[in-house]
Design an enzyme around this catalytic site. Sequence first.
Site, mmCIF file in Angstrom:
data_model
loop_
_atom_site.group_PDB
_atom_site.id
_atom_site.type_symbol
_atom_site.label_atom_id
_atom_site.label_comp_id
_atom_site.label_asym_id
_atom_site.label_seq_id
_atom_site.Cartn_x
_atom_site.Cartn_y
_atom_site.Cartn_z
ATOM 1 C CD GLU A 39 -1.460 -0.716 3.540
ATOM 2 O OE1 GLU A 39 -2.614 -1.050 3.232
ATOM 3 O OE2 GLU A 39 -1.074 -0.587 4.707
ATOM 4 C CB CYS A 66 0.588 35.289 11.872
ATOM 5 S SG CYS A 66 -0.195 36.428 10.755
#
Length: 464
Positions: free
Chosen positions: A312, A383
């Site tokens: 996977e 920020c």
Amino acid sequence: MENSGLQYLPNPTDPQLERSPNQELLPLTARVNSQNRLEIGGCDVAQLVDQFGSPLYILDETTVRTACRQYRDALKKYYPGESLVLYASKAWNCLALCALVASEGLGIDVVSGGELYTALEAGVSPDRLYLHGNYKSRSELQLAIENGCTVVADNWLDLNNLVELSSERSPKAPIPVMVRFTPGIECHTHEYIRTGHLDSKFGFDPNQLDEVFSFLAGQPSLSGNGIHAHIGSQIFELQPHQDLAAVLAETVGKASQYGLNITEVNVGGGLGIRYTEADDPPSIEAWVSAIAKSLADACRGKNLPLPKLLCEPGRSIVGPACVTAYTVGPRKEIPDLRTYISVDGGMSDNPRPITYQSVYRVVVANRMADPLAETVTVAGKHCESGDIVVKDARLPANCRVGDILVVMGTGAYNYSMASNYNRLPRPSAVLVGDGESHIILERETYSDLIRQDRLPNQLRPDSP
Ligand code: LLP
């Protein structure tokens, strides 16, 4: 060329040589046109930004398909038994990607009701969907069971819930269950993305397996036909995967002592990709061949019939297929210290640098052949001082406002981990190929941002 953005193009010397996408920095279709501009999938990147806005995820269909095909073909070539590739959709789960990998014959690994729902809505066949997770709610389990997906049991609560849920459903065909355990294998990767060592929250401890197998053997409502283990992500070594195959074969043998017929063995994902020139991951073919041979040999050595081999991969399928395009904004020069240029995205569309200190490479899409003449730090717009996209990037001189900066290798764990920090709308994503582009994820709008907000009556501006 060594000293320009051209050095990052795939296969500059030998276009015949098929390398794995995970060994390239840019998508396989990346080219530079006569105007010195980067094209992906036959589309001019700067024009895509004009058309679809900035920032923009640009996903190359050919690269995704090539990676899927290389996994599939290598399994056929090196594994004498049956096999199935599952795309680990935590890397990037959306309708288009689920449908795209399914069209290449892959199944999908999902880790939540949301990922499962998306894959089902994309039309992926439920018998190719595998539900993972160390916390599965009953409703997530129910969604998987109702649709006939396989459940990868991680713990006793999963097993007990499955037995209870099976008694409520009709018809009562047994629920396909795989057992996940921690194989006790160490590998070299970031500690947050290591899962195979014994001190891990995922899967049964190996000491519990006797009890688990004996429980499953006595449960007609569950068909315990598979085992699963995964050692971690962004791994460049082959040896731990080979060791894993041997541990899995051992565990198939153990299960058979309890009368369980293990027909599926899932080796997880984890193959690393090239984020910078310093990264040298093995090819998809080398990874598959190492695992396939080692599992087949270990099974033969124990006289076990060959189980169906599942793997996977997530990052190596989608990571190299995508770039993120940003638009350059202000520049700040701190004499003798550092030059910052800010772009219009950052940790909300790519949280990997701030989370794992991940390093990326960057080019200027509209000035690909210009010499790399200065070192600047590309800063995100959030920020937060740590919101750095690429530290000390080599770029053409005097990057200007409006230049299109492209960060490579952003397909895996970028959109899927994106947030709305600072209330930035998530960017669009476009799928490109053969000179065409199609939106696969719309850019969020400001109204999307407040869609879930509720303003209690007493806080409304018109309330008395
Ligand atoms: N299977 C299981 C059970 C997994 O836990 C993972 C990844 C995969 C497959 C796929 O692994 P891949 O082929 O993508 O390496 N957010 C982190 C990565 C977390 C990986 C989680 N598990 C990052 O951005 O690096």
